[in-house]
Motif scaffolding. Structure first.
Motif, PDB file in Angstrom:
ATOM      1  N   GLY A   1       0.906  -1.070   0.050  1.00 18.12           N
ATOM      2  CA  GLY A   1       0.167   0.000  -0.090  1.00 18.12           C
ATOM      3  C   GLY A   1       0.868   1.325  -0.276  1.00 18.12           C
ATOM      4  N   TYR A   2       1.409   1.194   0.694  1.00 12.38           N
ATOM      5  CA  TYR A   2       2.682   2.682   0.456  1.00 12.38           C
ATOM      6  C   TYR A   2       3.635   2.695  -0.312  1.00 12.38           C
ATOM      7  CZ  TYR A   2       5.792   5.833   3.503  1.00 12.38           C
ATOM      8  OH  TYR A   2       7.520   6.491   3.474  1.00 12.38           O
ATOM      9  N   TYR A   3       4.367   2.065  -1.183  1.00  8.19           N
ATOM     10  CA  TYR A   3       4.964   1.826  -2.144  1.00  8.19           C
ATOM     11  C   TYR A   3       3.905   1.834  -3.754  1.00  8.19           C
ATOM     12  CZ  TYR A   3       9.016   2.118   0.492  1.00  8.19           C
ATOM     13  OH  TYR A   3       9.542   2.518   1.860  1.00  8.19           O
ATOM     14  N   THR A   4       2.585   2.307  -3.884  1.00  7.98           N
ATOM     15  CA  THR A   4       1.903   2.032  -4.677  1.00  7.98           C
ATOM     16  C   THR A   4       1.703   3.375  -4.659  1.00  7.98           C
ATOM     17  OG1 THR A   4       0.158   1.200  -4.119  1.00  7.98           O
ATOM     18  CG2 THR A   4       1.358   0.031  -5.309  1.00  7.98           C
ATOM     19  N   HIS A   5       1.720   4.520  -3.850  1.00  6.91           N
ATOM     20  CA  HIS A   5       0.925   5.927  -3.233  1.00  6.91           C
ATOM     21  C   HIS A   5       2.488   6.439  -3.469  1.00  6.91           C
ATOM     22  CE1 HIS A   5      -0.156   9.604  -1.738  1.00  6.91           C
ATOM     23  NE2 HIS A   5      -1.647   8.541  -1.159  1.00  6.91           N
ATOM     24  N   PRO A   6       1.879   7.736  -4.908  1.00  6.46           N
ATOM     25  CA  PRO A   6       3.016   8.964  -5.602  1.00  6.46           C
ATOM     26  C   PRO A   6       3.734   9.709  -4.155  1.00  6.46           C
ATOM     27  CG  PRO A   6       0.828   8.388  -6.651  1.00  6.46           C
ATOM     28  CD  PRO A   6       0.717   7.784  -5.100  1.00  6.46           C
ATOM     29  N   ALA A   7       3.121  10.169  -3.154  1.00  8.21           N
ATOM     30  CA  ALA A   7       4.113  10.323  -2.080  1.00  8.21           C
ATOM     31  C   ALA A   7       5.353  10.123  -1.909  1.00  8.21           C
ATOM     32  CB  ALA A   7       3.574  10.593  -0.852  1.00  8.21           C
ATOM     33  N   THR A   8       5.783   8.398  -2.162  1.00  7.77           N
ATOM     34  CA  THR A   8       6.251   7.567  -2.004  1.00  7.77           C
ATOM     35  C   THR A   8       7.528   7.567  -2.634  1.00  7.77           C
ATOM     36  OG1 THR A   8       5.991   5.621  -2.269  1.00  7.77           O
ATOM     37  CG2 THR A   8       5.365   6.343   0.262  1.00  7.77           C
ATOM     38  N   TRP A   9       7.096   7.459  -4.336  1.00  9.50           N
ATOM     39  CA  TRP A   9       7.700   7.412  -5.108  1.00  9.50           C
ATOM     40  C   TRP A   9       9.475   8.094  -5.369  1.00  9.50           C
ATOM     41  CZ3 TRP A   9       4.005   7.719  -9.748  1.00  9.50           C
ATOM     42  CH2 TRP A   9       2.342   6.582  -9.253  1.00  9.50           C
ATOM     43  N   LYS A  10       9.253   8.712  -4.239  1.00 14.50           N
ATOM     44  CA  LYS A  10      10.786   9.291  -4.288  1.00 14.50           C
ATOM     45  C   LYS A  10      12.130   8.886  -3.778  1.00 14.50           C
ATOM     46  CE  LYS A  10      13.327  14.243  -2.792  1.00 14.50           C
ATOM     47  NZ  LYS A  10      13.055  15.668  -2.443  1.00 14.50           N
ATOM     48  N   SER A  11      11.360   8.054  -2.930  1.00 19.17           N
ATOM     49  CA  SER A  11      12.709   6.950  -1.982  1.00 19.17           C
ATOM     50  C   SER A  11      12.740   6.517  -2.864  1.00 19.17           C
ATOM     51  CB  SER A  11      11.877   6.537  -0.966  1.00 19.17           C
ATOM     52  OG  SER A  11      10.650   5.954  -0.229  1.00 19.17           O
ATOM     53  N   LEU A  12      12.160   5.548  -3.520  1.00 22.78           N
ATOM     54  CA  LEU A  12      12.043   5.118  -4.682  1.00 22.78           C
ATOM     55  C   LEU A  12      12.910   4.938  -5.792  1.00 22.78           C
ATOM     56  CD1 LEU A  12       9.303   2.773  -5.037  1.00 22.78           C
ATOM     57  CD2 LEU A  12      10.875   2.150  -3.411  1.00 22.78           C
ATOM     58  N   GLY A  13      13.512   6.066  -6.169  1.00 24.74           N
ATOM     59  CA  GLY A  13      14.416   6.991  -6.772  1.00 24.74           C
ATOM     60  C   GLY A  13      13.360   6.834  -7.977  1.00 24.74           C
ATOM     61  N   TYR A  14      11.919   7.139  -7.921  1.00 26.97           N
ATOM     62  CA  TYR A  14      11.394   6.908  -8.929  1.00 26.97           C
ATOM     63  C   TYR A  14      11.120   8.369  -9.329  1.00 26.97           C
ATOM     64  CZ  TYR A  14       7.082   5.783 -12.580  1.00 26.97           C
ATOM     65  OH  TYR A  14       6.412   6.526 -13.225  1.00 26.97           O
ATOM     66  N   ILE A  15      11.839   8.488 -10.393  1.00 28.07           N
ATOM     67  CA  ILE A  15      10.698  10.105 -10.707  1.00 28.07           C
ATOM     68  C   ILE A  15       9.274  10.742 -11.611  1.00 28.07           C
ATOM     69  CG2 ILE A  15      13.327  11.520  -9.977  1.00 28.07           C
ATOM     70  CD1 ILE A  15      13.554  11.377 -13.677  1.00 28.07           C
ATOM     71  N   GLY A  16       9.144   9.174 -12.187  1.00 28.17           N
ATOM     72  CA  GLY A  16       8.235   9.159 -13.751  1.00 28.17           C
ATOM     73  C   GLY A  16       8.456  10.121 -15.022  1.00 28.17           C
ATOM     74  N   ASN A  17       7.272  10.508 -14.971  1.00 26.64           N
ATOM     75  CA  ASN A  17       7.415  11.210 -16.277  1.00 26.64           C
ATOM     76  C   ASN A  17       8.276  12.841 -16.597  1.00 26.64           C
ATOM     77  OD1 ASN A  17       6.369   9.212 -17.937  1.00 26.64           O
ATOM     78  ND2 ASN A  17       4.263   9.733 -17.278  1.00 26.64           N
ATOM     79  N   THR A  18       9.009  12.820 -15.704  1.00 24.69           N
ATOM     80  CA  THR A  18       9.023  14.281 -15.782  1.00 24.69           C
ATOM     81  C   THR A  18      10.382  14.849 -17.130  1.00 24.69           C
ATOM     82  OG1 THR A  18      10.071  13.422 -13.253  1.00 24.69           O
ATOM     83  CG2 THR A  18      11.200  15.499 -14.594  1.00 24.69           C
TER      84      THR A  18
END
Length: 214
Positions: A172-189
């Motif tokens: 539940g935690y790591y499928t929330h956008p607020a936590t993606w930064k801690s995974l190093g995922y930046i998405g469509n930047t």
């Protein structure tokens, strides 16, 4: 929790498929009876323009309060990410265990039974519900059940509960956008200027030095 680009149904299936933990019932016990659900509308893929959950959320306020404490002990806030309860992971668990799929129904029994177990354990040793005892007392209880292989036999139900809770909390935690930064995922930047190419450290990691121009 806020809508995610992933379908809730996809998340349910992915996390359920990753689960290797059993329910709280002892080996050989009769499986729990299926929960009765009354749906207001037919199950379908979510409509993000009009978000809604077409099933009941079965956990009560007291159970959710206990889960809020537990998920924060598993994933507290740090410099890059919020605490689990701040983004509603305990509410996600309520949504998860209400879903009308066999795996989720089994998790309902595990989570509700586990919350009852941990509160009973806290009352037995500290005279209060789990959410009311001191943080160091809460941590000591979790330390005693965090490894099923090392937990005392009388704590085996608590250990199985915590193993399942930890897995669902992480999902539940790591499928929330607020936590993606801690995974190093930046998405469509968006990138300003020309594409800079694959970082040198990635090329080195893959053993592709000298092949960049090919």
């Amino acid at each position: 929790m806020n809508p995610s680009p992933l379908s809730r149904r996809d998340i349910f299936k992915l996390v359920a498929a990753a689960s290797a933990a059993g329910a709280l019932a002892p080996v050989g016990a009769e499986p729990p009876k299926p929960l009765t659900r009354h749906f207001k509308n037919t199950l379908s893929d979510p409509d993000y323009a009009h978000p809604s959950i077409p099933w009941d959320k079965p956990l009560d306020a007291t159970e959710l309060a206990t889960l809020a404490v537990l998920v924060d002990l598993i994933l507290p806030a740090d410099e890059t990410s919020p605490a689990a309860s701040a983004i509603g992971v305990h509410e996600f668990l309520n949504e998860w265990v209400g879903a009308p799929y066999p795996e989720n129904r089994a998790d309902y029994e595990t989570i509700r039974g586990g919350v009852a177990w941990i509160n009973t354990h806290a009352w037995k040793h500290h005279g209060k519900a789990f959410k009311e005892i001191a943080p160091e007392e809460q941590t000591a209880i979790l330390d005693s059940i965090c490894d099923p292989a090392k937990a005392l036999p009388e704590l085996s139900h608590g250990a199985r509960f915590f193993q399942k809770l930890r897995m669902l909390t992480l999902g539940g935690y790591y499928t929330h956008p607020a936590t993606w930064k801690s995974l190093g995922y930046i998405g469509n930047t968006p990138i300003n200027g020309p594409y800079p190419g694959v970082p040198d450290e990635i090329i080195k990691l893959l053993g592709l030095e000298g092949l960049e121009g090919l």
